[in-house]
Every structure is written in C-alpha cells, then in structure tokens.
Design a protein around this motif. Structure first.
Motif, short mmCIF file in Angstrom:
data_model
loop_
_atom_site.label_atom_id
_atom_site.label_comp_id
_atom_site.label_asym_id
_atom_site.label_seq_id
_atom_site.Cartn_x
_atom_site.Cartn_y
_atom_site.Cartn_z
N THR A 17 10.18 -3.54 3.25
CA THR A 17 9.08 -3.25 2.32
C THR A 17 9.18 -4.13 1.08
OG1 THR A 17 9.04 -0.96 3.09
CG2 THR A 17 7.91 -1.43 1.02
N GLN A 18 10.39 -4.31 0.57
CA GLN A 18 10.58 -5.21 -0.58
C GLN A 18 10.06 -6.60 -0.26
OE1 GLN A 18 14.57 -5.42 -2.18
NE2 GLN A 18 14.96 -3.29 -1.70
N ALA A 19 10.45 -7.12 0.90
CA ALA A 19 10.04 -8.46 1.30
C ALA A 19 8.53 -8.55 1.45
CB ALA A 19 10.73 -8.86 2.60
N SER A 20 7.92 -7.50 2.00
CA SER A 20 6.47 -7.48 2.18
C SER A 20 5.76 -7.48 0.83
CB SER A 20 6.07 -6.24 2.99
OG SER A 20 4.66 -6.14 3.08
N TYR A 21 6.20 -6.63 -0.09
CA TYR A 21 5.58 -6.58 -1.43
C TYR A 21 5.71 -7.92 -2.14
CZ TYR A 21 5.07 -1.46 -1.31
OH TYR A 21 4.70 -0.18 -1.01
N ARG A 22 6.90 -8.51 -2.07
CA ARG A 22 7.13 -9.79 -2.75
C ARG A 22 6.21 -10.87 -2.17
NH1 ARG A 22 11.98 -9.59 -2.39
NH2 ARG A 22 12.46 -8.82 -4.48
N SER A 23 6.07 -10.87 -0.85
CA SER A 23 5.20 -11.85 -0.20
C SER A 23 3.74 -11.68 -0.62
CB SER A 23 5.33 -11.72 1.32
OG SER A 23 4.41 -12.56 1.97
N LEU A 24 3.28 -10.44 -0.67
CA LEU A 24 1.89 -10.18 -1.05
C LEU A 24 1.63 -10.58 -2.50
CD1 LEU A 24 1.53 -6.72 0.70
CD2 LEU A 24 0.27 -8.80 1.31
N ILE A 25 2.58 -10.28 -3.38
CA ILE A 25 2.43 -10.65 -4.79
C ILE A 25 2.39 -12.16 -4.95
CG2 ILE A 25 3.60 -10.64 -7.04
CD1 ILE A 25 4.58 -7.80 -6.35
N ASN A 26 3.32 -12.85 -4.29
CA ASN A 26 3.43 -14.31 -4.46
C ASN A 26 2.30 -15.08 -3.78
OD1 ASN A 26 5.77 -14.00 -5.94
ND2 ASN A 26 7.13 -14.29 -4.19
N SER A 27 1.80 -14.56 -2.66
CA SER A 27 0.82 -15.33 -1.89
C SER A 27 -0.63 -14.95 -2.17
CB SER A 27 1.09 -15.18 -0.39
OG SER A 27 0.92 -13.83 0.03
N LEU A 28 -0.87 -13.69 -2.56
CA LEU A 28 -2.26 -13.25 -2.71
C LEU A 28 -2.62 -12.75 -4.11
CD1 LEU A 28 -2.76 -11.36 0.69
CD2 LEU A 28 -3.49 -13.68 0.07
N ASN A 39 -0.70 -13.15 -7.31
CA ASN A 39 -0.45 -14.09 -8.41
C ASN A 39 -1.34 -15.33 -8.40
OD1 ASN A 39 1.39 -12.53 -9.77
ND2 ASN A 39 3.19 -13.51 -8.87
N PRO A 40 -1.59 -15.95 -7.25
CA PRO A 40 -2.46 -17.14 -7.28
C PRO A 40 -3.84 -16.87 -7.84
CG PRO A 40 -1.26 -17.06 -5.21
CD PRO A 40 -1.00 -15.75 -5.91
N ALA A 41 -4.37 -15.67 -7.63
CA ALA A 41 -5.73 -15.35 -8.10
C ALA A 41 -5.73 -14.63 -9.43
CB ALA A 41 -6.44 -14.48 -7.05
N LEU A 42 -4.75 -13.77 -9.69
CA LEU A 42 -4.80 -12.90 -10.87
C LEU A 42 -3.56 -13.00 -11.76
CD1 LEU A 42 -6.02 -9.68 -8.99
CD2 LEU A 42 -7.45 -11.32 -10.24
N GLY A 43 -2.56 -13.74 -11.35
CA GLY A 43 -1.28 -13.73 -12.05
C GLY A 43 -1.35 -14.11 -13.51
N ASP A 44 -2.22 -15.05 -13.89
CA ASP A 44 -2.30 -15.51 -15.27
C ASP A 44 -3.26 -14.68 -16.12
OD1 ASP A 44 -0.48 -17.53 -14.74
OD2 ASP A 44 -2.05 -18.94 -14.12
N ARG A 45 -3.91 -13.69 -15.50
CA ARG A 45 -4.84 -12.83 -16.26
C ARG A 45 -4.06 -11.77 -17.02
NH1 ARG A 45 -10.21 -12.81 -14.15
NH2 ARG A 45 -10.59 -11.29 -15.82
N THR A 80 -12.92 -6.40 -7.25
CA THR A 80 -13.90 -6.51 -6.16
C THR A 80 -14.11 -7.97 -5.77
OG1 THR A 80 -15.05 -4.49 -6.85
CG2 THR A 80 -16.29 -6.04 -5.49
N GLU A 81 -14.20 -8.85 -6.77
CA GLU A 81 -14.36 -10.28 -6.49
C GLU A 81 -13.14 -10.85 -5.79
OE1 GLU A 81 -17.29 -11.30 -10.31
OE2 GLU A 81 -15.10 -11.56 -10.46
N TRP A 82 -11.95 -10.39 -6.20
CA TRP A 82 -10.71 -10.84 -5.56
C TRP A 82 -10.67 -10.44 -4.09
CZ3 TRP A 82 -6.35 -7.23 -4.79
CH2 TRP A 82 -5.22 -7.86 -4.26
N VAL A 83 -11.06 -9.20 -3.81
CA VAL A 83 -11.11 -8.74 -2.41
C VAL A 83 -12.12 -9.56 -1.62
CG1 VAL A 83 -11.79 -6.80 -0.93
CG2 VAL A 83 -10.33 -6.39 -2.92
N ALA A 84 -13.27 -9.85 -2.23
CA ALA A 84 -14.29 -10.66 -1.54
C ALA A 84 -13.77 -12.06 -1.23
CB ALA A 84 -15.55 -10.74 -2.40
N GLN A 85 -13.01 -12.63 -2.16
CA GLN A 85 -12.44 -13.97 -1.92
C GLN A 85 -11.47 -13.96 -0.74
OE1 GLN A 85 -10.65 -14.96 -5.67
NE2 GLN A 85 -12.62 -15.26 -6.72
N MET A 86 -10.68 -12.90 -0.63
CA MET A 86 -9.76 -12.80 0.50
C MET A 86 -10.52 -12.68 1.81
SD MET A 86 -6.46 -10.59 -0.79
CE MET A 86 -7.37 -9.16 -1.41
N ARG A 87 -11.66 -11.99 1.77
CA ARG A 87 -12.45 -11.85 2.99
C ARG A 87 -13.05 -13.19 3.41
NH1 ARG A 87 -15.67 -6.16 3.15
NH2 ARG A 87 -15.83 -6.84 5.31
#
Length: 392
Positions: free
Chosen positions: A91-102, A104-110, A121-128
């Motif tokens: 679970t740790q590895a999964s959470y870290r992967s999701l944070i680093n790959s999905l 932070n690239p879109a929202l990390g600097d906000r 909602t816009e972030w979810v749409a971008q992933m889709r």
C-alpha cells in the motif's frame, strides 16, 4: 495620503487605498495583523467582512492563511511519511506511485488553499483523456482525498476540495465461478507440489499471496488446520512478507484428504518451522506472474477450461460455502471482517437455486412449514465444509 480608521465594530483596521478601494486588516489569535484576501468597494463591505472574520476566530474556526500556502507536494510527502508506519508495504508503494506519477505532476506546485472542487474535477477529466483505467483514476482520487482530509484535520484549510467530484464508473466484471468438479480437475492437472497450492486456493479460499507465504509451522496435522497469518506481496518489484489483507489472520479447517496430502508434502521440506511450503526450484519465494505462467495456466488448459484466474478459485470457494453454509461462514473462510465484502465481490448465486426456491415455495403457499430436515443455510460448520469440499 490614504486614511486609516478602526472598524465600526472596534475589530481590525480599514484604510483607503490610492485606487479608491478599501483594505481590511484584522488581528489573528496571536495578535498579528493580517490583511484580508481581497479589497472592498466600500467601508461597509469591509466592516461586514471583518465581522465574519471575528466570529470565525471566536468560534475557533479561523485558519491561518499562511498554512494554506503549503503546496500539495510538500503536504502529501509529510502525510505519507506520517501514515506509512500503519500501511502495508504494498500500500505504501502504491500511494507513493500515485502521488509521484499522477498527483504531483498536475497539482504538486499548487497551494492547498488554491484547490477547489472544479480544480479536482478538471484533474480527473485530464486523467480520463489520457485513457487511464477507471480503477487507476479512482485510486489516485482516493489518495488525494486522504491528503486533503488530513490538511483539513490539521487546520491548513477549512474544507476539502474533494467533494462533489464525479468519478468514472468501474466496469462490472464477474468472477468465473467453477464447480467443485471443475476445480478438482485443475488440481489434478497441476504439477506437484503446486497442485496442493491450487487446492488451497479452491478448497480453503486462500488468497494467492497467502498461499505463497504458508510455512511449515502454519500446518497443524493433528487438528487438520492451516493458520493464515502472512501474505507475500510484490512492491516495486520486491517481494515483501506482511500480514494478510485487512490484517485478518484466521485458522482454517481443511478437507481431511487435503490435510493428509499436506502432511506428505511436509516430509519433503527442511526440518525448519519457518520453511515455506511452496517455492521455486531454487528454494526461493514465488513470484505471481512466473508461477501463474509456469504452473497455474497450464493446469487450467489441461483441465479443458478457459478464462480462469487464481482469484476465481477463491471466489468459487466463497460461492460454494455461502450457498451451503451461509454468508457469515464464507466471510470467515475468506478472511473478511465484513460479510458485505463477501457478497459484493465473491459469493454468487448458484445455478438452479431459483428453481428449487420456486418448488419449495409451493408448500409455503399452501401454509406448510419448511422441511424440518433441511439446512437453514447459516450453520457455522467448518468441519462439515472440510469433509464436503475434498479436492481429490
């Protein structure tokens, strides 16, 4: 020079700016004057804003705006470090992967305070639009939701932006439920000792990782039981021994025939209680993909079946047990703390039962009771189950 004056309510300061608009400043609980997050067209508007801010402070709902300037990247890293000791390695590895790959690239600097439901909602749409699977998108959203809920709990923001967001639907996939005879054929066609491992999946309801993690000490020949207290999982390519999913350890009775075959297998193992029951030819722990390709899939094909996964055997076991002995017994066998998980993901109606209910209901229509000799379907009879579901 722009004029300054106290608020009409005696809380905060208001001054007129060169632009003609008004700036409001208020003292926080620490006495430091802080400016409002916007300017006002009139002093009345500024006074109203200060009055609301004063109530927030008095009610204990005030949040320091500086805290909200923490970035999503920084807070998610702090959050993950804090919760990791309570998480499984996978679970740790999964959470870290999701944070680093999905995330932070879109929202990390906000800044945390800058996120709104429309942002998420816009972030979810971008992933889709990137054609990520519904499962991956929902996992990323759940992690972000936990990060933002933690920010609310720690008074960094007033409310989470993860609300009212529509997520993609998960495709409805049904497990392939085998009959006991079909499962027995798969067991018979498998190479030894992996036939025993497959039998444990089908006739004891183990998860694959639980079967991979079984050790000599976990088998009690005298009692005919198997202790399920470990799980072998892969995290970032590494094998990790951990507790079973949801930390649900359990002691299972197994079919007498299966217990005898396990006893014979134990005779081939090193005289070490920690020795794994099932390993590679080199004595190493099993990897799921390699094991399935080398042993499980060939047995399925040899049994004349298609589209069968190791998880289908566990789902089949849950269905057989729920049908004959009740959902609560099935939940125990599968290691579920909540029986709703059993019915939602594992147990399925057995073919032909509806016809049997219709025939039985004829007696009900005529005012007769159920056959007193019939099972109620709720017996917690693990001994009966062990004798009924014999794999060979």
């Amino acid at each position: 020079m722009a004029g300054k004056r106290k608020s009409r309510r005696g809380f905060g300061r208001i001054r007129k700016l060169p632009s003609g608009r008004y700036q409001a400043r208020y003292p926080g609980p620490d006495g430091v004057l802080r400016p409002a997050d916007r300017t006002f067209a009139t002093t009345t508007d500024a006074d109203r804003w200060l009055a609301k801010k004063r109530i927030e402070i008095e009610d204990g709902r005030w949040i320091d705006p500086v805290e909200g300037q923490t970035t999503v990247r920084d807070w998610s890293a702090r959050w993950l470090a804090a919760v990791s000791p309570q998480l499984k390695h996978k679970t740790q590895a999964s959470y870290r992967s999701l944070i680093n790959s999905l995330i932070n690239p879109a929202l990390g600097d906000r800044e945390l305070s800058s996120l709104r439901p429309i942002t998420v909602t816009e972030w979810v749409a971008q992933m889709r639009t990137r054609e990520l699977s519904p499962s991956r998108i929902r996992q990323a959203y759940r992690v972000l939701s936990q990060v933002m809920a933690s920010a609310v709990d720690n008074d960094l923001i007033a409310q989470t932006p993860c609300r009212g967001v529509r997520l993609p639907r998960m495709p409805q996939t049904e497990p392939h439920i085998l009959t006991p005879l079909e499962a027995s054929r798969v067991v018979r066609k498998a190479d030894k000792p992996h036939d025993l491992l497959i039998a444990l999946l089908a006739f004891a309801g183990l998860r694959v990782g639980e079967g991979f993690a079984l050790r000599r000490d976990d088998v009690d020949m005298a009692g005919g039981t198997v202790l399920v207290d470990e799980n072998l999982a892969e995290a970032n390519g590494a094998l990790v021994f951990d507790t079973p999913k949801s930390h649900q350890k359990r002691l299972l009775r197994v079919a007498p025939t299966l217990a005898k075959r396990l006893g014979k297998h134990l005779e081939t193992l090193p005289d070490d209680g920690r020795a794994l029951l099932f390993t590679t030819a080199a004595g190493k722990p099993l990897h799921y993909n390699q094991w399935r390709k080398a042993y499980f899939d060939p047995a399925v094909v040899a049994a004349g079946l298609t589209d069968v996964t190791p998880h289908d055997l566990r789902a089949s076991h849950g269905t057989w047990v729920a049908d004959k002995y009740g959902v609560m017994t099935a939940a125990h066998r599968l290691g579920h703390s909540n029986a709703s998980v059993t019915t939602r993901h594992y147990a399925r109606p057995v073919a032909g039962r509806d016809d049997q209910v219709a025939e039985a209901s004829d007696a009900w229509v005529n005012g007769h009771d159920l056959d007193r000799g019939a099972r109620s379907g709720h017996d917690d009879d693990d001994d009966g189950l062990a004798g009924a579901l014999v794999p060979v």
